[in-house]
Design an enzyme around this catalytic site. Structure first.
Site, short mmCIF file in Angstrom:
data_model
loop_
_atom_site.label_atom_id
_atom_site.label_comp_id
_atom_site.label_asym_id
_atom_site.label_seq_id
_atom_site.Cartn_x
_atom_site.Cartn_y
_atom_site.Cartn_z
N ARG A 108 -7.05 13.14 -3.50
CA ARG A 108 -6.57 13.60 -2.20
C ARG A 108 -5.76 14.89 -2.38
O ARG A 108 -5.22 15.15 -3.44
CB ARG A 108 -5.66 12.53 -1.57
CG ARG A 108 -6.39 11.58 -0.66
CD ARG A 108 -5.45 10.59 -0.01
NE ARG A 108 -4.67 9.85 -0.96
CZ ARG A 108 -3.39 10.02 -1.18
NH1 ARG A 108 -2.72 10.97 -0.56
NH2 ARG A 108 -2.76 9.26 -2.07
N LYS A 163 -3.71 -3.06 -6.13
CA LYS A 163 -4.06 -3.76 -4.89
C LYS A 163 -5.49 -4.29 -4.96
O LYS A 163 -5.76 -5.45 -4.70
CB LYS A 163 -3.94 -2.81 -3.70
CG LYS A 163 -2.56 -2.27 -3.45
CD LYS A 163 -2.51 -1.42 -2.20
CE LYS A 163 -3.36 -0.16 -2.31
NZ LYS A 163 -3.03 0.70 -3.46
N THR A 164 -6.44 -3.39 -5.33
CA THR A 164 -7.85 -3.83 -5.36
C THR A 164 -8.07 -4.84 -6.48
O THR A 164 -8.67 -5.89 -6.28
CB THR A 164 -8.77 -2.61 -5.55
OG1 THR A 164 -8.51 -1.69 -4.49
CG2 THR A 164 -10.23 -3.01 -5.52
N ASP A 209 -7.15 -2.80 0.63
CA ASP A 209 -6.33 -1.58 0.72
C ASP A 209 -5.57 -1.37 2.03
O ASP A 209 -4.47 -0.85 2.00
CB ASP A 209 -7.25 -0.38 0.46
CG ASP A 209 -6.46 0.88 0.19
OD1 ASP A 209 -6.62 1.83 0.95
OD2 ASP A 209 -5.65 0.86 -0.75
N LYS A 251 -8.63 7.75 4.18
CA LYS A 251 -7.18 7.79 4.38
C LYS A 251 -6.79 8.49 5.68
O LYS A 251 -5.76 8.19 6.27
CB LYS A 251 -6.52 8.48 3.17
CG LYS A 251 -6.61 7.65 1.91
CD LYS A 251 -6.01 6.28 2.10
CE LYS A 251 -5.97 5.52 0.81
NZ LYS A 251 -5.40 4.18 0.93
N ARG A 260 -14.28 6.30 -8.91
CA ARG A 260 -14.19 5.29 -7.86
C ARG A 260 -15.53 4.61 -7.61
O ARG A 260 -16.58 5.22 -7.79
CB ARG A 260 -13.79 5.97 -6.54
CG ARG A 260 -12.38 6.49 -6.51
CD ARG A 260 -11.41 5.40 -6.20
NE ARG A 260 -10.03 5.84 -6.29
CZ ARG A 260 -9.01 5.18 -5.75
NH1 ARG A 260 -9.23 4.07 -5.09
NH2 ARG A 260 -7.78 5.59 -5.91
N HIS A 302 -0.35 -0.64 3.85
CA HIS A 302 -1.14 -0.17 2.71
C HIS A 302 -1.12 -1.29 1.67
O HIS A 302 -0.34 -1.28 0.73
CB HIS A 302 -0.54 1.10 2.12
CG HIS A 302 -1.42 1.72 1.08
ND1 HIS A 302 -0.94 2.47 0.03
CD2 HIS A 302 -2.76 1.68 0.90
CE1 HIS A 302 -1.94 2.89 -0.71
NE2 HIS A 302 -3.06 2.42 -0.21
N SER A 314 -1.39 4.08 -4.81
CA SER A 314 -2.68 4.24 -5.45
C SER A 314 -2.61 3.89 -6.94
O SER A 314 -1.69 4.33 -7.64
CB SER A 314 -3.11 5.70 -5.30
OG SER A 314 -4.40 5.83 -5.77
N1 LIG Z 1 -1.32 -5.40 -15.41
C1 LIG Z 1 -2.17 -4.80 -14.55
N2 LIG Z 1 -2.16 -5.18 -13.26
C2 LIG Z 1 -2.97 -4.56 -12.36
N3 LIG Z 1 -3.87 -3.54 -12.66
C3 LIG Z 1 -3.90 -3.15 -13.94
C4 LIG Z 1 -3.07 -3.74 -14.94
N4 LIG Z 1 -3.33 -3.13 -16.12
C5 LIG Z 1 -4.28 -2.21 -15.88
N5 LIG Z 1 -4.64 -2.21 -14.58
C6 LIG Z 1 -5.64 -1.28 -14.01
O1 LIG Z 1 -5.00 -0.49 -13.00
C7 LIG Z 1 -5.96 -0.12 -12.01
C8 LIG Z 1 -5.48 -0.55 -10.66
O2 LIG Z 1 -6.38 0.07 -9.75
P1 LIG Z 1 -6.59 -0.52 -8.29
O3 LIG Z 1 -6.50 -2.00 -8.27
O4 LIG Z 1 -7.83 0.09 -7.73
O5 LIG Z 1 -5.30 0.08 -7.56
P2 LIG Z 1 -5.08 0.29 -6.01
O6 LIG Z 1 -6.06 -0.56 -5.30
O7 LIG Z 1 -3.66 -0.14 -5.80
O8 LIG Z 1 -5.28 1.74 -5.77
C9 LIG Z 1 -7.27 -0.83 -12.36
O9 LIG Z 1 -8.09 0.06 -13.06
C10 LIG Z 1 -6.79 -1.97 -13.27
O10 LIG Z 1 -7.80 -2.37 -14.17
C1 LIG Z 2 -7.86 6.08 -2.37
C2 LIG Z 2 -6.59 5.92 -2.28
O1 LIG Z 2 -6.01 4.67 -2.21
P1 LIG Z 2 -5.91 3.61 -3.38
O2 LIG Z 2 -5.89 4.39 -4.66
O3 LIG Z 2 -4.65 2.90 -3.01
O4 LIG Z 2 -7.13 2.76 -3.29
C3 LIG Z 2 -5.65 7.04 -2.23
O5 LIG Z 2 -4.45 6.75 -2.26
O6 LIG Z 2 -6.16 8.17 -2.12
CA LIG Z 3 -7.51 0.43 -3.92
MN LIG Z 4 -4.99 2.93 -0.95
#
Ligand SMILES: Nc1ncnc2c1ncn2[C@@H]1O[C@H](COP(=O)(O)OP(=O)(O)O)[C@@H](O)[C@H]1O
Ligand SMILES: C=C(OP(=O)(O)O)C(=O)O
Ligand SMILES: [Ca+2]
Ligand SMILES: [Mn+2]
Length: 652
Positions: free
Chosen positions: A171, A357-358, A372, A316, A437, A335, A353
């Site tokens: 972003r 969360k995912t 998200d 977003k 992604r 969020h 980010s």
């Molecule tokens: N202890 C942990 N808890 C959560 N995620 C972790 C951890 N260690 C490594 N990761 C990595 O961190 C990243 C978290 O990304 P994601 O879940 O997509 O974040 P968000 O959805 O918040 O943007 C993933 O690639 C995950 O494999």
């Molecule tokens: C895609 C985004 O959200 P997240 O990484 O939380 O999935 C972002 O923050 O640009």
């Molecule tokens: Ca996410």
């Molecule tokens: Mn997000």
């Protein structure tokens, strides 16, 4: 049968009888030949005309008696009106289908009423030609468009569509603009700490005209008409006009996909995105800071994207819209990820980010509501989106099987690297970006709960990716502490998610997503406090970052340990643990959690150098205190809560 000298069996069956006699069990030629007389005729047999996507027997009132052609004509008129330049007084002539071939229905010019009095130019090149509209294409059709026309689009070994987002792979918050007008100047969060950088209405129209002219100059545009928010009482209609099949497929996956009946009377969208991301904005235009500009006009209900093809900007931008519209309906936009246990216990996962969360909301033993963006209303928690946008750096089948298996036909892979022959993706390869992604429809996750809404949450989990390694892996929060940490939104931006961030950087992002907030953070915090109190939800702070040392010396806490912690929260067993308070932040940490090494539960035990730990802890406490200064003059709910919240911060 004896073999003679030549080794050939005899009596030989005369060749003639083989040619004439029907061989046993093999259909004769007439069953195996096509009826077509020409190759064109053969091709025409292959694709049968789709059923009308607005069935004649539609139940919706106004449309029930319209013919399919009339319905399509009205749909095209609506699209032409969306694509209308505001200086030429009419929308372009639009026709459906690929300029590469096929029958079209032309539609007449669309007169439209525009707000801005501007010189009306009767004719232009873009108004002379037809604009071909590829409307709500299916994934298969979009794959063909991408693979045929968009360089850098490939089919991976598991059937996903690998694409490149061009120069921008994250972003561009510095280039985001929000139109300030009589309404928004008082309603929105502006000034220090706010993500909302102003732009005036006129400059928005300059960029809108630029984007619309660019889109109308192309041979074809993609148009998606879809929904946001699974809560049927608060659904928002969105229209995305884009010029890349990858963007159309991305939003097909990320927004809610309408049924043909729902599409029937889609009518005028509540909000429209003009994604001309391949085309730069004019950097001499007022308020511009680069050749990238992401502009939101809440009054016109429109968003313009110029100079960036990163698909996350659309996702977003719509989230920002929901952060504006939902609180007006007393609905809290969040969020957060969300999932529900088999006996209906719901958890929210807040985090910036890359904090988890995912990853953590995707749990084989629980129903996925969303990864998200959510709304918490008086009735339920509902997912805003129709899909998930997972970071896939270092993704492995062992670590995250559900996300791994979701990467199949229909999924968009953004900026990943793959073997040119096998097309197998190497998720560890950051050659293009760290922020690789995967965007997939939520039903690609086996235990997704469709429709994506659920009861009120029992646990509110704040995910902090602590680059300093001094926050405990888990701590139970009081309501005031939950508010303090929610407003602080401490985390370490993981490299790559935001353009220009290369190393994990300690940062504070209000409500764990300041970049997307439209109103002041205390508005969302007050609503969260009220709802948590009303529904008896427990707040938790989970560090998914480093322990035993800071980034560079300690290690990131292992995902399996975090999952054990999260499971203990879900099961309610963690509520029964004994707790001790930590110094400085006063966080209540459990003495033990099954399957988690006890020594990491209390951070200083995991640090070899206790002095270094104490100094780092105080350094982080100082950062929290400085950050919170900007909020002290704001009230959050009742005055009392504000003092309690201030007292819930670090004491040193
Ligand atoms: N202890 C942990 N808890 C959560 N995620 C972790 C951890 N260690 C490594 N990761 C990595 O961190 C990243 C978290 O990304 P994601 O879940 O997509 O974040 P968000 O959805 O918040 O943007 C993933 O690639 C995950 O494999
Ligand atoms: C895609 C985004 O959200 P997240 O990484 O939380 O999935 C972002 O923050 O640009
Ligand atoms: Ca996410
Ligand atoms: Mn997000």
């Amino acid at each position: 049968m004896a073999a003679n000298r030549t080794g050939v069996t005899s009596p030989r069956t005369p060749l003639k009888s083989i040619l004439t006699e029907k061989a046993k069990g093999i259909p004769n030629d007439s069953a195996g030949t096509v009826k077509a007389q020409t190759i064109e005729e053969l091709h025409s047999l292959q694709r049968k005309r789709s059923a009308p996507n607005t069935p004649l027997q539609g139940t919706a009132g106004a449309f029930a008696k319209l013919s399919e052609d009339e319905r399509q004509r009205q749909q095209l008129q609506s699209i032409s009106a969306s694509l209308a330049s505001l200086t030429r007084g009419t929308g372009p002539k639009v026709i459906r289908g690929d300029p590469g071939g096929g029958k079209y229905e032309a539609v007449s010019h669309v007169a439209h009423h525009h707000h801005i009095e501007a010189p009306v130019i009767s004719v232009s090149d873009s108004s002379l030609k037809f604009t071909h509209v590829l409307y709500n294409l299916s994934p298969g059709e979009l794959y063909e468009q991408a693979l045929k026309y968009e360089k850098g689009s490939f089919l991976t070994s598991t059937g996903a569509l690998a694409t490149l987002s061009g120069a921008k792979t994250g972003r561009s918050p510095r280039d985001k603009r929000v139109v300030i007008d009589d309404t928004t100047q008082d309603e929105l969060w502006w000034g220090k700490g706010s993500p909302n950088i102003e732009m005036d209405e006129h400059t928005f129209m300059v960029n809108r005209e630029r984007a619309v002219d660019y889109l109308n100059s192309l041979d074809k545009v993609f148009v998606n008409d879809q929904f946001l928010n699974w809560d049927p009482k608060n659904r928002i209609k969105v229209r995305i006009v884009s010029c890349r099949a990858y963007h159309s497929l991305f939003m097909h996956n990320m927004c809610i996909r309408p049924t043909s009946e729902e599409l029937e009377n889609f009518g005028t969208p509540d909000f429209t995105i003009y994604n001309a991301g391949q085309f730069p904005c004019n950097r001499y235009t007022h308020y511009m800071t680069s050749s990238t500009s992401i502009d939101i006009n809440l009054n016109r209900k429109e968003m313009v994207i110029l100079g960036t093809q990163y698909a996350g900007e659309m996702k977003k931008g719509l989230f920002g819209l929901m952060h504006y519209l939902m609180p007006k309906r007393h609905i809290l936009s969040l969020h957060s990820g969300c999932n529900m246990g088999k006996d209906g216990d719901v958890a929210l996962f807040f985090g910036l980010s890359g904090t988890g969360k995912t990853t953590l909301s995707t749990d084989h033993n629980r129903f996925l509501i969303g990864d998200d963006e959510h709304c918490w209303s008086d009735d339920c928690v509902s997912n805003i989106e129709g899909g998930c946008y997972a970071k896939c750096i270092d993704l492995s089948k062992e670590k995250e099987p559900d996300i791994w298996n979701a990467i199949k036909f229909g999924t968009v892979l953004e900026n990943v690297v793959f073997d040119e022959h096998t097309r197998e993706v190497d998720y560890t390869d950051k050659s293009v970006t760290e922020n690789t992604r995967a965007a997939y429809p939520i039903e690609f996750i086996p235990n997704a709960k469709i429709p994506c809404f659920c009861p009120h949450p029992k646990n509110v989990i704040l995910l902090a990716c602590d680059a300093f390694g001094v926050l405990p892996p888990v701590s139970k929060l009081s309501l005031a502490q939950t508010m303090y940490h929610f407003i602080s939104g401490y985390t370490a931006l993981v490299a790559g998610t935001v353009d220009g961030i290369k190393e994990p950087t300690a940062t504070f992002s209000a409500c764990f997503g300041a970049a997307f907030l439209m109103l002041h953070p205390t508005t969302y915090a007050a609503m969260l406090a009220e709802k948590m109190h009303e529904h008896g939800a427990t707040g938790w702070l989970v560090n998914t970052g480093w322990c035993g040392g800071s980034y560079g010396s300690g290690n990131r806490i292992k995902l399996p340990y975090t999952r054990k912690i999260i499971n203990a929260i879900h099961s309610g067993s963690l509520l029964k643990a004994t707790y001790e308070k930590t110094e400085v932040f006063g966080l209540k940490i459990p003495s033990e959690i099954e399957g988690v090494p006890q020594e990491i539960l209390r951070p200083e035990n995991a640090w070899a150098d206790k002095e270094a730990y104490k100094n780092t802890l105080l350094k982080l406490a100082g950062l929290f205190k400085n950050n919170f200064e900007t909020f002290t003059e704001y009230k959050i709910g009742e005055d009392k809560l504000t003092e309690e919240i201030l007292a819930a911060g670090p004491i040193f």
